[in-house]
Write a protein that holds these residues in place. Structure first.
Motif, PDB file in Angstrom:
ATOM      1  N   GLU A 119       0.824  -1.202   0.000  1.00 45.04           N
ATOM      2  CA  GLU A 119       0.000   0.000   0.000  1.00 45.04           C
ATOM      3  C   GLU A 119       0.867   1.265   0.000  1.00 45.04           C
ATOM      4  N   LYS A 125       1.057   4.212  -2.985  1.00 42.57           N
ATOM      5  CA  LYS A 125       0.849   5.630  -2.701  1.00 42.57           C
ATOM      6  C   LYS A 125       2.058   6.462  -3.129  1.00 42.57           C
ATOM      7  N   GLN A 173       2.000   6.878  -6.893  1.00 48.66           N
ATOM      8  CA  GLN A 173       1.027   7.885  -7.314  1.00 48.66           C
ATOM      9  C   GLN A 173       1.542   9.290  -7.061  1.00 48.66           C
ATOM     10  N   ARG A 174       2.172   9.498  -5.913  1.00 45.51           N
ATOM     11  CA  ARG A 174       2.693  10.829  -5.600  1.00 45.51           C
ATOM     12  C   ARG A 174       3.790  11.239  -6.593  1.00 45.51           C
ATOM     13  N   THR A 189      -3.989  13.292  -6.863  1.00 42.85           N
ATOM     14  CA  THR A 189      -2.814  13.886  -6.214  1.00 42.85           C
ATOM     15  C   THR A 189      -2.870  15.409  -6.250  1.00 42.85           C
TER      16      THR A 189
END
Length: 227
Positions: free
Chosen positions: A40, A44, A47-48, A187
């Motif tokens: 997870e 994340k 994506q950032r 984002t």
């Protein structure tokens, strides 16, 4: 006498195997939970970074566009691309006879006359360069807005909260030439929330975003005179 000893040893062996199995199951569950948490966090972080990379790519494209316009303006104005090296100081002249000195005294007057004539000739060229500059500025295309500006403008124009998926669909229809991704939009929205330019609300399992008036938010953050 041998039969009871064998049965007792068998029971001890079974208890040891059951304890070993229980320990193995507990370790497996712990490792599974740790691996799930790491996955997870990895997603994340991806994506950032994807959002930051796209934002930097847009900035780079805008800078390249501005560089092209500036180069065209520089060429239209006739400004040299490289700095001009300073001219060398003239060497000390050897004293000449009086006749040559008299001829040299008339040289500055001729030089002034040449400079005046060249300045008159250069005046129309300067006017043409100014006209070319104005035409280039009027014909220069506008810089494309960034994704942050598009998301902010879309939220401001909406009268009700919107989800990241809805915003992605709307921007994709309005700007088909841009590859708008839901992860990047999410984002960007989180960045606006962090900058106090948007508000996040949660309804069940869905997350919605609304724009915040920058002027009202700034006045609310400033302390009152009495305080």
């Amino acid at each position: 006498m041998s039969a009871p000893l064998i049965s007792g040893g068998t029971q001890k062996g079974r208890s040891i195997m059951s304890e070993t199995t229980a320990q193995t199951t507990g370790l497996a569950s712990q490792y599974s939970a740790q691996v799930t948490g790491d996955l997870e966090r990895n997603l994340k972080e991806q994506q950032r970074l994807s959002g930051e990379i796209e934002a930097l790519q847009e900035k780079l494209t805008a800078l390249q566009h501005d560089h092209t316009i500036l180069v065209n303006l520089q060429q239209a104005l006739g400004v040299p691309a490289a700095p001009v090296a300073p001219e060398a100081e003239p060497a000390t002249a050897v004293p000449a006879p009086r006749k040559k000195a008299a001829a040299a005294s008339g040289a500055p007057k001729q030089a002034k006359a040449k400079k005046t004539a060249s300045a008159r000739k250069a005046a129309p060229a300067k006017k043409q360069a100014v006209k070319k500059t104005a035409a280039a500025q009027s014909a220069a295309p506008t810089v494309a807005p960034t994704l942050v500006e598009l998301v902010r403008a879309h939220l401001t124009g909406q009268g009700e909260p919107r989800s990241a998926a809805e915003i992605t669909t709307a921007l994709g229809e309005q700007h088909p030439e841009r590859a708008v991704k839901a992860t990047v939009v999410r984002t960007t929205l989180e960045g606006l929330v962090a900058k106090n330019q948007a508000q996040r609300t949660k309804q069940g399992t869905s997350v919605f975003y609304t724009a915040i008036d920058t002027a009202s938010a700034t006045s609310a953050e400033q302390p009152s005179p009495s305080a």
